[in-house]
Design a protein around this motif. Structure first.
Motif, PDB file in Angstrom:
ATOM      1  N   LYS A 184     -44.985  35.485  38.883  1.00 37.06           N
ATOM      2  CA  LYS A 184     -45.941  35.517  39.947  1.00 37.06           C
ATOM      3  C   LYS A 184     -47.060  34.666  39.607  1.00 37.06           C
ATOM      4  N   PRO A 185     -47.721  34.090  40.445  1.00 33.73           N
ATOM      5  CA  PRO A 185     -47.529  34.143  41.752  1.00 33.73           C
ATOM      6  C   PRO A 185     -46.482  33.265  42.143  1.00 33.73           C
ATOM      7  N   LEU A 186     -45.638  33.778  43.074  1.00 36.22           N
ATOM      8  CA  LEU A 186     -44.239  32.919  43.593  1.00 36.22           C
ATOM      9  C   LEU A 186     -44.468  31.820  44.441  1.00 36.22           C
ATOM     10  N   ASP A 187     -43.728  30.824  44.206  1.00 41.52           N
ATOM     11  CA  ASP A 187     -43.928  29.596  44.980  1.00 41.52           C
ATOM     12  C   ASP A 187     -42.811  29.841  45.902  1.00 41.52           C
ATOM     13  N   VAL A 188     -43.212  30.253  47.225  1.00 43.32           N
ATOM     14  CA  VAL A 188     -42.456  30.479  48.346  1.00 43.32           C
ATOM     15  C   VAL A 188     -41.291  29.366  48.583  1.00 43.32           C
ATOM     16  N   LEU A 195     -42.220  38.057  51.222  1.00 44.32           N
ATOM     17  CA  LEU A 195     -40.553  37.915  51.052  1.00 44.32           C
ATOM     18  C   LEU A 195     -40.063  38.036  52.526  1.00 44.32           C
ATOM     19  N   GLN A 196     -40.431  39.036  53.417  1.00 39.46           N
ATOM     20  CA  GLN A 196     -39.701  39.072  54.400  1.00 39.46           C
ATOM     21  C   GLN A 196     -39.797  38.123  55.613  1.00 39.46           C
ATOM     22  N   ARG A 197     -41.258  37.606  55.513  1.00 38.51           N
ATOM     23  CA  ARG A 197     -41.668  36.334  56.465  1.00 38.51           C
ATOM     24  C   ARG A 197     -40.877  35.127  56.010  1.00 38.51           C
ATOM     25  N   THR A 198     -40.510  34.995  54.535  1.00 36.46           N
ATOM     26  CA  THR A 198     -40.151  33.928  53.966  1.00 36.46           C
ATOM     27  C   THR A 198     -38.796  33.856  54.413  1.00 36.46           C
ATOM     28  N   ILE A 244     -36.766  43.834  46.807  1.00 36.50           N
ATOM     29  CA  ILE A 244     -37.534  45.278  46.190  1.00 36.50           C
ATOM     30  C   ILE A 244     -38.950  44.831  45.560  1.00 36.50           C
ATOM     31  N   ASP A 245     -40.007  45.726  46.073  1.00 37.16           N
ATOM     32  CA  ASP A 245     -41.225  45.564  45.216  1.00 37.16           C
ATOM     33  C   ASP A 245     -42.108  46.699  45.938  1.00 37.16           C
ATOM     34  N   ASP A 246     -42.877  46.976  44.980  1.00 35.17           N
ATOM     35  CA  ASP A 246     -43.643  48.451  45.370  1.00 35.17           C
ATOM     36  C   ASP A 246     -45.008  48.127  46.288  1.00 35.17           C
ATOM     37  N   ASP A 247     -45.152  46.888  46.101  1.00 34.80           N
ATOM     38  CA  ASP A 247     -46.465  46.189  46.910  1.00 34.80           C
ATOM     39  C   ASP A 247     -45.855  45.671  48.192  1.00 34.80           C
ATOM     40  N   GLU A 248     -46.449  46.415  49.219  1.00 35.13           N
ATOM     41  CA  GLU A 248     -45.985  46.164  50.467  1.00 35.13           C
ATOM     42  C   GLU A 248     -46.592  44.452  51.035  1.00 35.13           C
ATOM     43  N   ARG A 249     -47.514  44.124  50.525  1.00 36.32           N
ATOM     44  CA  ARG A 249     -47.871  42.783  50.985  1.00 36.32           C
ATOM     45  C   ARG A 249     -46.991  41.821  50.497  1.00 36.32           C
ATOM     46  N   VAL A 250     -46.473  42.034  49.184  1.00 38.40           N
ATOM     47  CA  VAL A 250     -45.460  41.172  48.467  1.00 38.40           C
ATOM     48  C   VAL A 250     -44.161  41.152  49.399  1.00 38.40           C
ATOM     49  N   LEU A 251     -43.732  42.527  49.749  1.00 38.59           N
ATOM     50  CA  LEU A 251     -42.635  42.437  50.589  1.00 38.59           C
ATOM     51  C   LEU A 251     -42.663  41.643  51.909  1.00 38.59           C
ATOM     52  N   GLU A 252     -43.905  42.025  52.453  1.00 36.37           N
ATOM     53  CA  GLU A 252     -44.263  41.125  53.782  1.00 36.37           C
ATOM     54  C   GLU A 252     -44.110  39.619  53.575  1.00 36.37           C
ATOM     55  N   GLY A 306     -34.327  31.983  57.938  1.00 34.40           N
ATOM     56  CA  GLY A 306     -32.887  32.308  58.758  1.00 34.40           C
ATOM     57  C   GLY A 306     -32.286  33.335  57.858  1.00 34.40           C
ATOM     58  N   TYR A 307     -32.609  34.167  56.978  1.00 37.73           N
ATOM     59  CA  TYR A 307     -31.975  35.238  56.120  1.00 37.73           C
ATOM     60  C   TYR A 307     -32.025  36.282  56.713  1.00 37.73           C
ATOM     61  N   ALA A 308     -31.207  37.366  56.530  1.00 41.25           N
ATOM     62  CA  ALA A 308     -31.225  38.705  57.166  1.00 41.25           C
ATOM     63  C   ALA A 308     -31.918  39.450  55.719  1.00 41.25           C
ATOM     64  N   THR A 309     -32.981  39.702  56.156  1.00 39.73           N
ATOM     65  CA  THR A 309     -33.757  40.462  54.721  1.00 39.73           C
ATOM     66  C   THR A 309     -33.617  41.845  54.760  1.00 39.73           C
ATOM     67  N   LEU A 310     -33.502  42.409  53.840  1.00 41.24           N
ATOM     68  CA  LEU A 310     -33.303  44.144  53.679  1.00 41.24           C
ATOM     69  C   LEU A 310     -34.838  44.338  52.684  1.00 41.24           C
ATOM     70  N   ALA A 311     -35.502  45.136  53.056  1.00 40.76           N
ATOM     71  CA  ALA A 311     -36.677  45.229  52.346  1.00 40.76           C
ATOM     72  C   ALA A 311     -36.761  46.822  51.898  1.00 40.76           C
TER      73      ALA A 311
END
Length: 657
Positions: A616-620, A525-528, A515-523, A533-538
């Protein structure tokens, strides 16, 4: 005739000897210890001699013995010699006695006068002593500080009015009890005892800060000032303890400390801008090189360029964290900031962060300041990374100012391991510190910079070092320079590191809600999640994130703190309530933020069900590892028969029908 005379003479001599013996016995009895009594005894002895002269015949009559003798010789001897002499001796004795009596009366009068004078003096001294005690008690009662007097066994013997008010006890309640009554706990008592012992070894007084406990159990900060109490022989018989409530003082110190931190941020701005320009140059330069390498078919070089970009970005992050530390947005006392780490990166960061003080500012003034550093391997400590960073920055800043004011010079920053301690030294070739100031250099509000300083940086640095069970010392010689040395206990374990990620053994898929209001951060997290191999809900906001949580079986929630509408705290609290309603273990909740200082919100973290807080900034890689471990633990704790969604639980009746 001749025989009679001789016989009479012998009788006289014998009686005289008897008289002398009786006189001697009287003197031995103490009756003739004065001249008057001696004369009187002699006179009566002569009368006895006269009576002896009258004993020539066979005791005809007593009156005859005293008046007439049997012969003219005896008569003449008694009446012309013996009786007149006895009369003279008796009269002399009476005269001496009368004189002695007069002297005795005069002596008694003089003695009585002396006694009267002594009584007056005693009364005057008693009055003065009482007045002195009343004045002293009035002075003590007029003080705002508590004053407690204890004997050599630490038993309270007196307390002033301010002490009664401050500590909540009456004098009757504390007198005769141990001074431990005011200690917070056994550990505090031991620390206070140690400081008293150390201070009294060096002199007759000691001053330090600690905490005290009132009668109602409340604990408050105090400053102790203790002095030795001695008797007339110089023997130590107790202590006089002045106790000052420094609650307001500490608040004022904190306000000034914050002001000084903000000033430090402003001063650091030049160095930060310099460092960021360097980082941007690295990023921009390598991005341009990457474009060329890709265009010319050299993709293998791009990997190295990417690593350089990552390192430069992480260094920029550390610069931001340094600014947050000095601005007070990051609290080095938070328990979550304690870790085992290598001091070398911290020291290098301090050197980089203070560039504006030891390089840029002196160059503007036409002064050359050189900083040399040497950090040995193995300087591993356990503590608060950002707090120790603040200490080193303060020391380098003071050294830079000293050297700059001296027209230039050298600063040396070193780190080594000595006898189980990590020893950090910051020395300069400035003007040095006057000997009279060395003893006060770490006192709060003491400064030699006049209006330019608050005198808190060194005091705060010593407090931080003390919290790390270490020591901060200073050595200086006028005209040669000063050296500040930090001694820290060396850690017994290896530095905390984030290991390279490897998938944890899980039989089921991990479902992550981001959950994040910044779409770039969500992207990101989703790619990570996809790569791991996670199922990611954004979700772009908290409300829709709650809806997704209700509709899916989520293993881990990772959420931003600052969002419009429903912030991260509120999302975490709502998810905690849902899990309680579901009667299942709470879903792990990770909160991340770009603002420092949230690690101290322990109560809010507990109320909101926040398990881990990341900055932040998060270490992936760190995020991925955190999700894996939390999901693994959650699946082990979760019930195997748990429903697939919370909505299903809420819609199912309690009896299962």
């Amino acid at each position: 005739m001749m025989w009679g005379t001789l016989s009479e003479m012998l009788r006289i001599v014998a009686f005289a000897a008897l008289t002398a013996y009786l006189t001697h016995r009287v003197a031995r009895l103490g009756l003739a210890h004065t001249p008057s009594w001696s004369y009187m005894v002699a006179g009566f002895s002569l009368i006895l001699v006269g009576l002896g002269l009258s004993l020539s015949d066979d005791f005809p009559s007593l009156s005859k013995y005293l008046v007439l003798g049997p012969t003219p010789y005896q008569f003449l001897l008694k009446n012309a010699v013996v009786y007149p002499l006895s009369f003279l001796f008796i009269m002399k004795g009476v005269g001496e006695w009368a004189g002695s009596a007069a002297q005795l009366i005069e002596s008694e009068r003089a003695l009585q006068k002396i006694r009267d004078e002594l009584e007056l003096r005693v009364e005057e001294r008693t009055r003065q002593l009482k007045e002195s005690q009343l004045r002293l008690q009035s002075v003590l009662d007029s003080l705002d500080d508590a004053v407690v007097v204890v004997d050599s066994k630490a038993i309270i013997r007196d307390i002033n009015a301010a002490g009664e008010e401050m500590l909540g006890y009456t004098e009757r309640e504390v007198v005769g009890r141990s001074v431990e009554l005011f200690d917070v706990d056994d550990e505090s008592h031991a620390q206070i005892g140690q400081k008293i012992e150390e201070g009294l070894i060096q002199g007759d007084s000691v001053r330090f800060r600690s905490q005290a406990k009132r009668k109602d159990g409340t604990i408050f900060p105090v400053e102790h000032s203790m002095s030795v109490l001695r008797d007339a022989t110089g023997t130590r018989v107790g202590l006089v303890i002045a106790v000052r409530d420094i609650t307001q003082i500490q608040r004022s110190e904190e306000i000034l400390r914050q002001a000084e931190r903000h000033k430090a941020v402003a001063d650091l701005a030049g160095g930060v801008a310099h460092n960021f320009n360097n980082y941007l140059q690295i990023v921009i330069g390598h991005l341009e090189l990457m474009k060329i390498d890709l265009a010319e078919g050299r993709p293998h070089v791009v990997r190295d360029d990417l690593q350089i970009l990552l390192n430069a970005s992480l260094s920029a992050c550390e610069t931001v964290r340094c600014l947050q530390t000095f601005a007070g947005l990051r609290d080095g006392d938070a328990p979550t900031t304690w870790s085992v780490f290598d001091l070398r990166p911290v020291l290098q960061q301090a050197v980089d962060a203070t560039t504006s003080w030891w390089k840029i500012a002196p160059e503007v003034e036409g002064v050359t300041v050189t900083l040399k550093s040497h950090f040995e391997r193995g300087c591993i400590v356990r503590g608060q990374r950002h707090a120790l960073l603040e200490v080193i920055v303060n020391l380098i800043r003071n050294a830079a100012e000293a050297v700059t004011n001296a027209g230039g010079g050298e600063i040396n920053v070193t780190c080594a391991v000595q006898e189980g301690e990590a020893v950090v030294s910051v020395g300069d070739t400035g003007p040095g510190i006057p000997e009279k100031d060395l003893a006060r250099i770490f006192n709060p509000f003491f400064t030699t910079k006049a209006a330019l300083g608050s005198g808190l940086s060194l005091a705060a640095s010593r407090r931080i070092v003390d919290n790390h069970k270490g020591r901060l010392t200073v050595k200086s010689r006028p005209g040669v320079g000063a050296t500040f040395t930090v001694f820290l206990p060396a850690a017994e374990q290896a530095p905390d590191v984030v290991t390279e990620l490897h998938p944890l053994p899980l039989d089921e898929q991990i479902t992550v809600l981001a959950i994040d209001d910044d779409e770039r951060v969500l992207e990101v997290l989703q790619r990570t999640g996809d790569l791991c191999g996670y199922a990611t809900l954004a979700s772009p906001d908290g409300k829709r994130g709650i809806d997704l949580f209700l509709d899916h079986q989520v293993d881990v929630v990772i959420c931003d703190l600052g969002m419009p509408g429903m912030n991260g705290w509120e999302v975490g609290k709502r998810i905690k309530e849902i899990c309680e309603a579901r009667n299942t273990p709470k879903t792990p909740f990770v909160l991340f933020t770009g603002w420092g200082g949230q690690t101290t919100e322990s109560v809010k973290m507990r109320e909101s069900g926040v398990d881990i807080l990341l900055e932040k900034p998060l270490d992936v890689e760190k995020v991925a590892e955190t999700i894996r471990r939390m999901a693994f633990d959650y699946k082990n704790r979760a019930s195997r028969g748990a429903p697939s969604s919370v909505r299903e639980t809420l819609s199912t009746p309690p009896n299962g029908n």
